[in-house]
Design a protein around this motif. Sequence first.
Motif, PDB file in Angstrom:
ATOM      1  N   ILE A   4       0.833  -1.196   0.000  1.00  0.00           N
ATOM      2  CA  ILE A   4       0.000   0.000   0.000  1.00  0.00           C
ATOM      3  C   ILE A   4       0.865   1.242   0.000  1.00  0.00           C
ATOM      4  CG2 ILE A   4      -0.200  -0.141   2.522  1.00  0.00           C
ATOM      5  CD1 ILE A   4      -2.838   1.329   0.090  1.00  0.00           C
ATOM      6  N   GLY A   5       0.489   2.213  -0.810  1.00  0.00           N
ATOM      7  CA  GLY A   5       1.227   3.467  -0.875  1.00  0.00           C
ATOM      8  C   GLY A   5       0.379   4.554  -1.494  1.00  0.00           C
ATOM      9  N   CYS A   6       1.014   5.648  -1.850  1.00  0.00           N
ATOM     10  CA  CYS A   6       0.291   6.783  -2.404  1.00  0.00           C
ATOM     11  C   CYS A   6       1.186   7.495  -3.400  1.00  0.00           C
ATOM     12  CB  CYS A   6      -0.135   7.739  -1.290  1.00  0.00           C
ATOM     13  SG  CYS A   6       1.251   8.452  -0.385  1.00  0.00           S
ATOM     14  N   ILE A 171       4.085  -5.569 -20.882  1.00  0.00           N
ATOM     15  CA  ILE A 171       2.903  -4.709 -20.759  1.00  0.00           C
ATOM     16  C   ILE A 171       1.889  -5.359 -19.822  1.00  0.00           C
ATOM     17  CG2 ILE A 171       1.560  -5.651 -22.711  1.00  0.00           C
ATOM     18  CD1 ILE A 171       1.097  -2.589 -23.461  1.00  0.00           C
ATOM     19  N   GLY A 172       1.040  -4.521 -19.196  1.00  0.00           N
ATOM     20  CA  GLY A 172       0.017  -5.005 -18.294  1.00  0.00           C
ATOM     21  C   GLY A 172      -1.068  -3.955 -18.114  1.00  0.00           C
ATOM     22  N   ILE A 173      -1.904  -4.153 -17.096  1.00  0.00           N
ATOM     23  CA  ILE A 173      -3.044  -3.275 -16.840  1.00  0.00           C
ATOM     24  C   ILE A 173      -3.013  -2.779 -15.401  1.00  0.00           C
ATOM     25  CG2 ILE A 173      -5.576  -3.104 -16.752  1.00  0.00           C
ATOM     26  CD1 ILE A 173      -4.549  -3.455 -19.569  1.00  0.00           C
ATOM     27  N   CYS A 174      -3.390  -1.508 -15.206  1.00  0.00           N
ATOM     28  CA  CYS A 174      -3.658  -0.946 -13.888  1.00  0.00           C
ATOM     29  C   CYS A 174      -5.119  -0.510 -13.871  1.00  0.00           C
ATOM     30  CB  CYS A 174      -2.748   0.263 -13.625  1.00  0.00           C
ATOM     31  SG  CYS A 174      -3.137   1.173 -12.100  1.00  0.00           S
ATOM     32  N   ILE A 175      -5.897  -1.060 -12.943  1.00  0.00           N
ATOM     33  CA  ILE A 175      -7.274  -0.585 -12.815  1.00  0.00           C
ATOM     34  C   ILE A 175      -7.327   0.494 -11.744  1.00  0.00           C
ATOM     35  CG2 ILE A 175      -8.370  -2.690 -13.649  1.00  0.00           C
ATOM     36  CD1 ILE A 175      -9.012  -3.387 -10.733  1.00  0.00           C
ATOM     37  N   ASP A 176      -8.304   1.366 -11.851  1.00  0.00           N
ATOM     38  CA  ASP A 176      -8.533   2.435 -10.893  1.00  0.00           C
ATOM     39  C   ASP A 176      -9.971   2.286 -10.403  1.00  0.00           C
ATOM     40  OD1 ASP A 176      -9.568   5.096 -10.034  1.00  0.00           O
ATOM     41  OD2 ASP A 176      -7.570   5.797 -10.557  1.00  0.00           O
ATOM     42  N   SER A 177     -10.150   2.163  -9.097  1.00  0.00           N
ATOM     43  CA  SER A 177     -11.489   1.904  -8.568  1.00  0.00           C
ATOM     44  C   SER A 177     -12.479   3.007  -8.931  1.00  0.00           C
ATOM     45  CB  SER A 177     -11.432   1.709  -7.049  1.00  0.00           C
ATOM     46  OG  SER A 177     -10.787   2.790  -6.408  1.00  0.00           O
ATOM     47  N   CYS A 178     -12.028   4.249  -8.886  1.00  0.00           N
ATOM     48  CA  CYS A 178     -12.902   5.353  -9.297  1.00  0.00           C
ATOM     49  C   CYS A 178     -13.208   5.268 -10.785  1.00  0.00           C
ATOM     50  CB  CYS A 178     -12.242   6.694  -8.964  1.00  0.00           C
ATOM     51  SG  CYS A 178     -13.079   8.137  -9.664  1.00  0.00           S
ATOM     52  N   HIS A 179     -12.176   5.061 -11.596  1.00  0.00           N
ATOM     53  CA  HIS A 179     -12.357   5.036 -13.054  1.00  0.00           C
ATOM     54  C   HIS A 179     -13.326   3.950 -13.495  1.00  0.00           C
ATOM     55  CE1 HIS A 179      -8.207   7.074 -13.982  1.00  0.00           C
ATOM     56  NE2 HIS A 179      -9.003   7.819 -13.229  1.00  0.00           N
ATOM     57  N   ILE A 180     -13.103   2.716 -12.993  1.00  0.00           N
ATOM     58  CA  ILE A 180     -13.939   1.641 -13.530  1.00  0.00           C
ATOM     59  C   ILE A 180     -15.387   1.758 -13.046  1.00  0.00           C
ATOM     60  CG2 ILE A 180     -11.999   0.089 -13.934  1.00  0.00           C
ATOM     61  CD1 ILE A 180     -12.808  -1.516 -11.520  1.00  0.00           C
ATOM     62  N   HIS A 211      -5.070   1.430  -8.646  1.00  0.00           N
ATOM     63  CA  HIS A 211      -5.223   2.761  -8.073  1.00  0.00           C
ATOM     64  C   HIS A 211      -6.494   2.717  -7.227  1.00  0.00           C
ATOM     65  CE1 HIS A 211      -2.742   4.976 -11.379  1.00  0.00           C
ATOM     66  NE2 HIS A 211      -1.993   4.533 -10.385  1.00  0.00           N
ATOM     67  N   ILE A 212      -6.359   3.054  -5.962  1.00  0.00           N
ATOM     68  CA  ILE A 212      -7.466   2.875  -5.028  1.00  0.00           C
ATOM     69  C   ILE A 212      -8.007   4.243  -4.605  1.00  0.00           C
ATOM     70  CG2 ILE A 212      -5.835   2.558  -3.093  1.00  0.00           C
ATOM     71  CD1 ILE A 212      -7.934   0.551  -1.951  1.00  0.00           C
ATOM     72  N   LEU A 255      -2.834   4.979  -3.595  1.00  0.00           N
ATOM     73  CA  LEU A 255      -3.828   6.030  -3.360  1.00  0.00           C
ATOM     74  C   LEU A 255      -3.546   7.250  -4.223  1.00  0.00           C
ATOM     75  CD1 LEU A 255      -3.746   5.691   0.496  1.00  0.00           C
ATOM     76  CD2 LEU A 255      -5.864   5.499  -0.835  1.00  0.00           C
ATOM     77  N   GLU A 256      -4.600   7.765  -4.859  1.00  0.00           N
ATOM     78  CA  GLU A 256      -4.527   9.037  -5.586  1.00  0.00           C
ATOM     79  C   GLU A 256      -5.675   9.941  -5.125  1.00  0.00           C
ATOM     80  OE1 GLU A 256      -2.784   7.920  -9.948  1.00  0.00           O
ATOM     81  OE2 GLU A 256      -4.901   7.502  -9.582  1.00  0.00           O
ATOM     82  N   THR A 257      -6.031   9.833  -3.879  1.00  0.00           N
ATOM     83  CA  THR A 257      -7.137  10.602  -3.330  1.00  0.00           C
ATOM     84  C   THR A 257      -6.723  12.060  -3.115  1.00  0.00           C
ATOM     85  OG1 THR A 257      -6.424   9.779  -1.173  1.00  0.00           O
ATOM     86  CG2 THR A 257      -8.267   8.642  -2.217  1.00  0.00           C
ATOM     87  N   PRO A 258      -7.701  12.983  -3.021  1.00  0.00           N
ATOM     88  CA  PRO A 258      -7.379  14.403  -2.824  1.00  0.00           C
ATOM     89  C   PRO A 258      -6.909  14.658  -1.394  1.00  0.00           C
ATOM     90  CG  PRO A 258      -9.761  14.084  -2.880  1.00  0.00           C
ATOM     91  CD  PRO A 258      -9.153  12.764  -3.227  1.00  0.00           C
TER      92      PRO A 258
END
Length: 276
Positions: A4-6, A171-180, A211-212, A255-258
């Motif tokens: 876990i990180g940011c 190559i791979g995939i990163c999902i973002d909980s907000c985006h999806i 991305h959470i 984390l990419e939260t504000p």
Amino acid sequence: MFKIGCHLSVSKGFEAMGIEALSIGANYFQFFTRNPRGSKAKEMDPEDVLRLSKLMEENNISGALAHAPYTLNPASKDEKVRQFAEEVMRDDLQRLELMPGTFYNLHPGSHVGQGVDEGIRLVIGLLDKVMWKDQKTIVLLEAMAGKGTELGRSFEELKRILDGVEQKDRIGICIDSCHISDAGYDIVNDLDGVLEEFDRIIGLKWLRAVHINDSINEIGSGKDRHAKIGEGTLGLDTFERLINHPSLRDLPFVLETPNDTEGYKKEIELLKSLYK
């Protein structure tokens, strides 16, 4: 181990970024390779990077995710814009060879009216230009919310890009909980179903990071507005299920939260308390 990180700033140097990660309880982190709205890159001092690598090894920091700037659009109809994306990505990937094991996160871009087919063709073409067989960095295509003419708004679009590139093992995939969620995938009520769909269309082996972020908007809004964990439409229970899901729990979460640094520290503590 719960990874876990940011998102942290690399402006003070690479070792300093690792020290900051430790100060907030993170064992993973993300950083922009250069100004997110411009082209100026942070100089990579090999000695500074070596100090960071040593710090990470001694303190069980499991890895890092380098994020490409938002200004890149490999799917643009403007040749100059595509050329800029090519130059930046090639430079980023070459410099990241100093940090083996680092992921490189990329927004696939926007087709700006050319259509999805042409946009995907251009993205594949650019990736094939900048990636090479023996590169150490794995490029992650980020799942997007679907604003305007964004590519990567569906698992099918991401799959088409994956299928088209030559260096499939890089190559791979990163999902973002907000985006999806904003793209219409119901991770609140049917996380299992969403991941089963991802596995059927793309394959979970291609999923390398998450991305959470909570979302300000309702499912399917296509707007991409992040909220703090538990303060948006996804809710805290969703994140507890997300980080503990058997298909996700061993991946790195970023984390990419504000938030400011103290806010990230609190969110990391919160998520650690939910991890089982």
